[in-house]
Design an enzyme around this catalytic site. Structure first.
Site, PDB file in Angstrom:
ATOM      1  N   LYS A 136       0.848  -1.195   0.000  1.00 13.47           N
ATOM      2  CA  LYS A 136       0.000   0.000   0.000  1.00 13.47           C
ATOM      3  C   LYS A 136       0.882   1.244   0.000  1.00 13.47           C
ATOM      4  CE  LYS A 136      -4.138  -1.979   0.876  1.00 13.47           C
ATOM      5  NZ  LYS A 136      -5.425  -1.707   0.242  1.00 13.47           N
ATOM      6  N   ASP A 217      -9.783  -0.184  -8.820  1.00 10.33           N
ATOM      7  CA  ASP A 217     -10.404  -0.992  -7.772  1.00 10.33           C
ATOM      8  C   ASP A 217     -11.642  -0.255  -7.240  1.00 10.33           C
ATOM      9  OD1 ASP A 217     -10.994  -2.749  -5.774  1.00 10.33           O
ATOM     10  OD2 ASP A 217      -9.260  -2.312  -4.526  1.00 10.33           O
ATOM     11  N   LYS A 241     -14.183  -7.695  -7.126  1.00  6.78           N
ATOM     12  CA  LYS A 241     -14.587  -8.364  -5.894  1.00  6.78           C
ATOM     13  C   LYS A 241     -15.947  -8.995  -6.181  1.00  6.78           C
ATOM     14  CE  LYS A 241     -12.284  -5.196  -2.656  1.00  6.78           C
ATOM     15  NZ  LYS A 241     -11.308  -4.632  -3.621  1.00  6.78           N
TER      16      LYS A 241
HETATM   17 MG    MG Z   1      -7.301  -1.843  -3.788  1.00  7.05          MG
END
Ligand code: MG
Length: 310
Positions: A136, A217, A241
């Site tokens: 991250k 995302d 997802k």
């Molecule tokens: Mg992500």
């Protein structure tokens, strides 16, 4: 076809609460469901919403489930509205005929801790056979992070892959800065969601300017959003997802029609939802990218606690 519907509510506390854009997330809550045919055949599904990421809330899902008094038809399931994507996924994947076995083994990527701790964390994971790492960024000052990044990329074996996830925390300048460095090293699999959802046009432009791949995302949480991004020119990677994306049938159509370059990822669902999500991943990972489902260690208990039958 009419199915008998059984529902139960579950809770799973995180070992350490997850820091999200909307505060701390302490307990994963969701609904497990069972669709039973007259002959006793049944299928299981899971509704695992993440409302702060773009799906319905758990309450929305509960209200929808409770609107059926113990029975639901196939037609009801195939016409669940798009504002209930986690319900679409849960019910559709519970249809007894759609439970298919896994057909392709998938590898998981490993999440590294943020900051300098990443430097000592990758090796034990590499030894456990992970070869794709996710780090991250956008958490500290860019120049600081770039220094750590260069050490990390130098340390990683040549056949390891590194993904960077900015969670929409960069701006135009810092994204350019990152992409210049990434291009110079040429060892980054992709940079994920550098800019906020509202800046799709800028991300499309960046994806054409640099050789390092970009992934979306947050921008593509649901199938509706994926379609909108595709229409607006996004030809980079989609992080999908499945548990909150919406109807698996429509997701399959979208991915196959447009040959989407997809990376599949968990929504912190239980093994029930994960099985259905991984089935989709193994079918639709056209470029065989590693998936992000290795999340069990985020939970305090391996057992999923059923709170009540609904
Ligand atoms: Mg992500």
């Amino acid at each position: 076809m009419l199915y008998k519907l059984e529902l139960s509510l579950y809770q799973r506390p995180f070992k350490t609460p997850l820091k999200t854009a909307y505060g701390m997330w302490k307990i994963r809550e969701g609904i497990l469901l069972k669709l039973i045919e007259e002959n006793g055949n049944f299928g299981e599904g899971e509704i695992a919403p993440i409302s702060w990421f773009g799906s319905e809330t758990l309450d929305d899902a509960l209200n929808f489930c409770k609107s059926f008094s113990g029975f639901i038809s196939k037609k009801d399931i195939l016409t669940i509205p798009n504002n209930l994507p986690a319900c679409q996924f849960g019910f559709e994947s519970a249809l007894p005929s759609t439970n298919k076995p896994l057909n392709k083994p998938l590898k998981n990527s490993a999440l590294l801790p943020t900051g300098i701790s990443a430097l000592s964390a990758w090796k034990p994971l590499w030894e456990k056979n992970y070869s794709t790492f996710k780090w991250k960024i956008g958490v500290a000052e860019t120049n600081e992070e770039l220094k750590i990044f260069e050490q990390l990329i130098e340390q990683l074996p040549t056949n390891a892959k590194l993904r960077l996830d900015a969670n929409a925390s960069l701006n135009w300048e810092t994204t350019n800065q990152w992409l210049q460095v990434c291009d110079a090293w040429g060892k980054v699999e992709f940079l994920e969601q550098p800019l906020p959802i509202t800046q799709l046009e800028a991300m499309v432009k960046l994806s054409q300017q640099y050789s390092t791949a970009l992934a979306l995302d947050e921008s593509v949480a649901t199938l509706n959003q994926m379609q909108a991004c595709y229409q607006q020119g996004w030809r980079g990677i989609y992080v999908i997802k499945p548990a909150i994306a919406g109807s698996p049938t429509k997701l399959r159509q979208f991915c196959q029609t447009y040959k989407i370059d997809a990376v599949f990822s968990s929504s912190f669902e239980t093994s029930v939802g994960r099985k259905a999500a991984l089935n989709l991943a193994s079918e639709l990972s056209l470029k065989n990218r590693d998936v992000g489902f290795g999340v069990d260690h985020w939970f305090a208990e391996t057992e999923v606690k059923l709170i009540k039958n609904l």
